[in-house]
Design a protein around this motif. Structure first.
Motif, PDB file in Angstrom:
ATOM      1  N   PRO A  83       0.813  -1.210   0.000  1.00 38.23           N
ATOM      2  CA  PRO A  83       0.000   0.000   0.000  1.00 38.23           C
ATOM      3  C   PRO A  83       0.848   1.262   0.000  1.00 38.23           C
ATOM      4  O   PRO A  83       1.932   1.302   0.604  1.00 38.23           O
ATOM      5  N   LEU A  84       0.352   2.281  -0.685  1.00 42.30           N
ATOM      6  CA  LEU A  84       1.035   3.571  -0.725  1.00 42.30           C
ATOM      7  C   LEU A  84       0.683   4.388   0.507  1.00 42.30           C
ATOM      8  O   LEU A  84      -0.343   4.163   1.149  1.00 42.30           O
ATOM      9  N   ASP A  85       1.532   5.342   0.827  1.00 45.62           N
ATOM     10  CA  ASP A  85       1.203   6.312   1.869  1.00 45.62           C
ATOM     11  C   ASP A  85       1.416   7.712   1.296  1.00 45.62           C
ATOM     12  O   ASP A  85       1.875   7.875   0.173  1.00 45.62           O
ATOM     13  N   ARG A  86       1.096   8.723   2.065  1.00 46.39           N
ATOM     14  CA  ARG A  86       1.142  10.103   1.564  1.00 46.39           C
ATOM     15  C   ARG A  86       2.557  10.615   1.334  1.00 46.39           C
ATOM     16  O   ARG A  86       2.735  11.670   0.737  1.00 46.39           O
ATOM     17  N   GLU A  87       3.538   9.867   1.808  1.00 41.30           N
ATOM     18  CA  GLU A  87       4.929  10.259   1.573  1.00 41.30           C
ATOM     19  C   GLU A  87       5.442   9.750   0.236  1.00 41.30           C
ATOM     20  O   GLU A  87       6.512  10.136  -0.210  1.00 41.30           O
ATOM     21  N   ASP A  88       4.667   8.879  -0.398  1.00 41.54           N
ATOM     22  CA  ASP A  88       5.107   8.315  -1.665  1.00 41.54           C
ATOM     23  C   ASP A  88       5.186   9.406  -2.746  1.00 41.54           C
ATOM     24  O   ASP A  88       4.337  10.305  -2.809  1.00 41.54           O
ATOM     25  N   GLU A  89       6.201   9.302  -3.586  1.00 44.40           N
ATOM     26  CA  GLU A  89       6.433  10.310  -4.621  1.00 44.40           C
ATOM     27  C   GLU A  89       5.245  10.438  -5.572  1.00 44.40           C
ATOM     28  O   GLU A  89       4.856  11.551  -5.949  1.00 44.40           O
ATOM     29  N   LEU A  90       4.649   9.298  -5.949  1.00 49.24           N
ATOM     30  CA  LEU A  90       3.508   9.342  -6.863  1.00 49.24           C
ATOM     31  C   LEU A  90       2.314  10.039  -6.218  1.00 49.24           C
ATOM     32  O   LEU A  90       1.633  10.858  -6.855  1.00 49.24           O
ATOM     33  N   GLN A  92       2.347  12.288  -3.820  1.00 50.28           N
ATOM     34  CA  GLN A  92       2.628  13.719  -3.714  1.00 50.28           C
ATOM     35  C   GLN A  92       2.492  14.419  -5.059  1.00 50.28           C
ATOM     36  O   GLN A  92       1.980  15.540  -5.143  1.00 50.28           O
ATOM     37  N   SER A  93       2.921  13.750  -6.130  1.00 55.66           N
ATOM     38  CA  SER A  93       2.822  14.329  -7.465  1.00 55.66           C
ATOM     39  C   SER A  93       1.371  14.551  -7.864  1.00 55.66           C
ATOM     40  O   SER A  93       0.993  15.615  -8.377  1.00 55.66           O
ATOM     41  N   ILE A  94       0.532  13.551  -7.609  1.00 54.22           N
ATOM     42  CA  ILE A  94      -0.885  13.686  -7.965  1.00 54.22           C
ATOM     43  C   ILE A  94      -1.557  14.728  -7.079  1.00 54.22           C
ATOM     44  O   ILE A  94      -2.420  15.493  -7.541  1.00 54.22           O
ATOM     45  N   ALA A  95      -1.154  14.784  -5.812  1.00 58.01           N
ATOM     46  CA  ALA A  95      -1.736  15.775  -4.910  1.00 58.01           C
ATOM     47  C   ALA A  95      -1.412  17.201  -5.372  1.00 58.01           C
ATOM     48  O   ALA A  95      -2.253  18.110  -5.269  1.00 58.01           O
ATOM     49  N   GLU A  96      -0.209  17.389  -5.907  1.00 54.64           N
ATOM     50  CA  GLU A  96       0.215  18.728  -6.323  1.00 54.64           C
ATOM     51  C   GLU A  96      -0.219  19.089  -7.738  1.00 54.64           C
ATOM     52  O   GLU A  96      -0.611  20.225  -8.012  1.00 54.64           O
ATOM     53  N   GLY A 120      -2.266   0.701 -14.498  1.00 54.58           N
ATOM     54  CA  GLY A 120      -2.327   1.874 -13.638  1.00 54.58           C
ATOM     55  C   GLY A 120      -2.728   1.556 -12.217  1.00 54.58           C
ATOM     56  O   GLY A 120      -3.376   2.365 -11.550  1.00 54.58           O
ATOM     57  N   HIS A 121      -2.319   0.364 -11.712  1.00 56.36           N
ATOM     58  CA  HIS A 121      -2.704  -0.040 -10.358  1.00 56.36           C
ATOM     59  C   HIS A 121      -2.217   0.948  -9.295  1.00 56.36           C
ATOM     60  O   HIS A 121      -2.959   1.299  -8.365  1.00 56.36           O
ATOM     61  N   ARG A 122      -0.980   1.413  -9.417  1.00 56.90           N
ATOM     62  CA  ARG A 122      -0.436   2.330  -8.408  1.00 56.90           C
ATOM     63  C   ARG A 122      -1.110   3.707  -8.489  1.00 56.90           C
ATOM     64  O   ARG A 122      -1.353   4.347  -7.462  1.00 56.90           O
ATOM     65  N   ARG A 123      -1.406   4.164  -9.704  1.00 54.82           N
ATOM     66  CA  ARG A 123      -2.120   5.440  -9.830  1.00 54.82           C
ATOM     67  C   ARG A 123      -3.502   5.331  -9.210  1.00 54.82           C
ATOM     68  O   ARG A 123      -3.987   6.270  -8.556  1.00 54.82           O
ATOM     69  N   LEU A 124      -4.138   4.183  -9.387  1.00 54.60           N
ATOM     70  CA  LEU A 124      -5.453   3.968  -8.779  1.00 54.60           C
ATOM     71  C   LEU A 124      -5.344   4.015  -7.259  1.00 54.60           C
ATOM     72  O   LEU A 124      -6.172   4.651  -6.586  1.00 54.60           O
ATOM     73  N   GLN A 125      -4.336   3.352  -6.701  1.00 51.88           N
ATOM     74  CA  GLN A 125      -4.127   3.388  -5.245  1.00 51.88           C
ATOM     75  C   GLN A 125      -3.909   4.818  -4.748  1.00 51.88           C
ATOM     76  O   GLN A 125      -4.461   5.225  -3.719  1.00 51.88           O
ATOM     77  N   ALA A 126      -3.086   5.567  -5.490  1.00 51.48           N
ATOM     78  CA  ALA A 126      -2.753   6.926  -5.074  1.00 51.48           C
ATOM     79  C   ALA A 126      -3.980   7.828  -5.070  1.00 51.48           C
ATOM     80  O   ALA A 126      -4.220   8.580  -4.113  1.00 51.48           O
ATOM     81  N   VAL A 127      -4.756   7.754  -6.133  1.00 53.90           N
ATOM     82  CA  VAL A 127      -5.960   8.584  -6.242  1.00 53.90           C
ATOM     83  C   VAL A 127      -6.960   8.210  -5.155  1.00 53.90           C
ATOM     84  O   VAL A 127      -7.595   9.077  -4.537  1.00 53.90           O
ATOM     85  N   GLY A 131      -8.587  10.482  -1.992  1.00 53.43           N
ATOM     86  CA  GLY A 131     -10.024  10.736  -1.989  1.00 53.43           C
ATOM     87  C   GLY A 131     -10.518  11.437  -3.245  1.00 53.43           C
ATOM     88  O   GLY A 131     -11.508  12.183  -3.197  1.00 53.43           O
ATOM     89  N   LEU A 132      -9.860  11.189  -4.377  1.00 53.40           N
ATOM     90  CA  LEU A 132     -10.219  11.856  -5.632  1.00 53.40           C
ATOM     91  C   LEU A 132     -10.902  10.887  -6.585  1.00 53.40           C
ATOM     92  O   LEU A 132     -10.852   9.668  -6.394  1.00 53.40           O
ATOM     93  N   LYS A 133     -11.520  11.432  -7.608  1.00 58.19           N
ATOM     94  CA  LYS A 133     -11.994  10.620  -8.718  1.00 58.19           C
ATOM     95  C   LYS A 133     -10.786  10.243  -9.575  1.00 58.19           C
ATOM     96  O   LYS A 133      -9.803  10.975  -9.644  1.00 58.19           O
ATOM     97  N   VAL A 134     -10.865   9.090 -10.240  1.00 51.84           N
ATOM     98  CA  VAL A 134      -9.746   8.649 -11.042  1.00 51.84           C
ATOM     99  C   VAL A 134     -10.028   8.907 -12.522  1.00 51.84           C
ATOM    100  O   VAL A 134     -11.139   8.688 -13.002  1.00 51.84           O
TER     101      VAL A 134
END
Length: 331
Positions: A83-90, A92-96, A120-127, A131-134
């Motif tokens: 699982p990803l966490d908020r410190e993950d580079e991906l 943070q990139s999507i958040a910004e 796009g499994h990791r992008r799905l996890q990150a989004v 709490g965003l739409k993918v």
């Protein structure tokens, strides 16, 4: 970003990731394998370029989907979820910057209200974490298409370990996929695929799960373990893999401990030997010997043949009584 640019990014990112993954793998594996891998990678990049053009010409558009309506692939490729966490580079990139590259999904084959991710499994996890739409492209894909797309994503994951590739290959074969499809999904050739599947078949799944992904353990060491595996190996390792100290170690270290245990020479059990005579007396004597997994009774003198035959006729009865006694004692 325009729709055309976003679609182009979907495939360009794949090509770049594949090239980077190939470079890293080449550095660690020598000269012969990387030449084949590079050729396969270049072929994959050409296919992705054609797919991009087809997507653009067909007018595919990017849509917003609820991440909770998207399921993972029908075939597992990793030994454990990471699982990803908020410190993950991906993340943070999507958040910004937002999700710049869409994921690829299909309608779920068993539920028309849901989707299944192909790439796009990791992008799905990150989004989902944010709490965003993918952002997604919904494409009509059969199982083979999904497997190949998943293989492309796996090739781009630089932390996908050798044993995870082996297990993924075996899972695909068990689900009935032909080897040419599996080769395409794993960007590998016939010889290497055979090695992957043979390793995954040789080492029991419960042992692989107990070790984990072992990202630092490469092909040669897994193949060596597979070649040395036999029916008695798992029983010998049962105590080790169930121990708390083993489970507390990192995955690579668990592999090392397992190999060290197999290399350790077991101490031979002491042999005990003694004479026997009936307490009540009689025309018989015996010599009893216990050595590891063997136990012998040798009878001699007058009554030996008849008493030996008497015992032989009752071996089943005696063994069942022994088993019943152990069950009653809770052993």
């Amino acid at each position: 970003m325009s729709r055309r640019d976003r679609l182009k990014g979907l495939f360009d990112d794949t090509a770049q990731e594949l090239a980077a993954a190939n470079y890293e793998e080449s550095s660690s594996r020598g000269s012969a394998g990387p030449v084949r891998t590079m050729a396969l990678t270049l072929g994959r990049m050409e296919e992705e370029s054609r797919a991009m053009q087809e997507a653009l010409l067909s007018g595919e558009r990017v849509v917003e989907l609820d991440p909770d309506l998207i399921d993972s692939s029908f075939v597992r490729d990793r030994l454990a979820d990471q699982p990803l966490d908020r410190e993950d580079e991906l993340v943070q990139s999507i958040a910004e910057n937002g999700q710049e590259v869409p994921i690829l999904v299909r309608r779920h084959p068993n539920d028309e209200d849901r989707y299944q991710v192909a790439y796009g499994h990791r992008r799905l996890q990150a989004v989902k974490l944010l709490g965003l739409k993918v952002q997604a492209i919904v494409r009509k894909l059969d199982d083979t298409d999904v497997v190949i797309a998943q293989g492309i994503e796996n090739s781009a994951r630089r932390n996908l370990s050798y044993i995870e590739r082996a297990v993924f290959a075996l899972n695909l074969e068990l689900k009935g996929f032909e080897r040419p499809v599996i080769m395409k999904a794993l960007s590998t050739d016939k010889t290497e695929l055979s090695k992957l599947i043979s390793v995954a078949k040789a080492i029991p799944a419960e042992i692989v799960r107990s070790i984990g992904a072992a990202p630092g353990i490469g092909r040669r060491r897994w193949m060596a373990l597979a070649q040395d595996w036999n029916g008695m190996t798992a029983a010998r390792l049962a105590k080790l893999i169930a121990s708390g100290s083993f489970l507390a170690e990192e995955s690579d270290r668990r592999f090392e401990l397992l190999v060290a245990e197999l290399a350790r020479k077991e101490a031979k059990p002491e042999t005990t030997e003694f004479d026997w005579k009936p307490k009540s007396g009689g025309k018989i004597a015996g010599r009893i010997k216990s050595a590891g997994n063997s136990f012998t009774i040798a009878l001699k003198t007058g009554d030996a043949p008849d008493f030996g035959a008497y015992i032989s006729r009752r071996l089943d009865e005696l063994y069942e009584a022994y088993r019943a006694g152990r069950l009653q004692a809770g052993e």
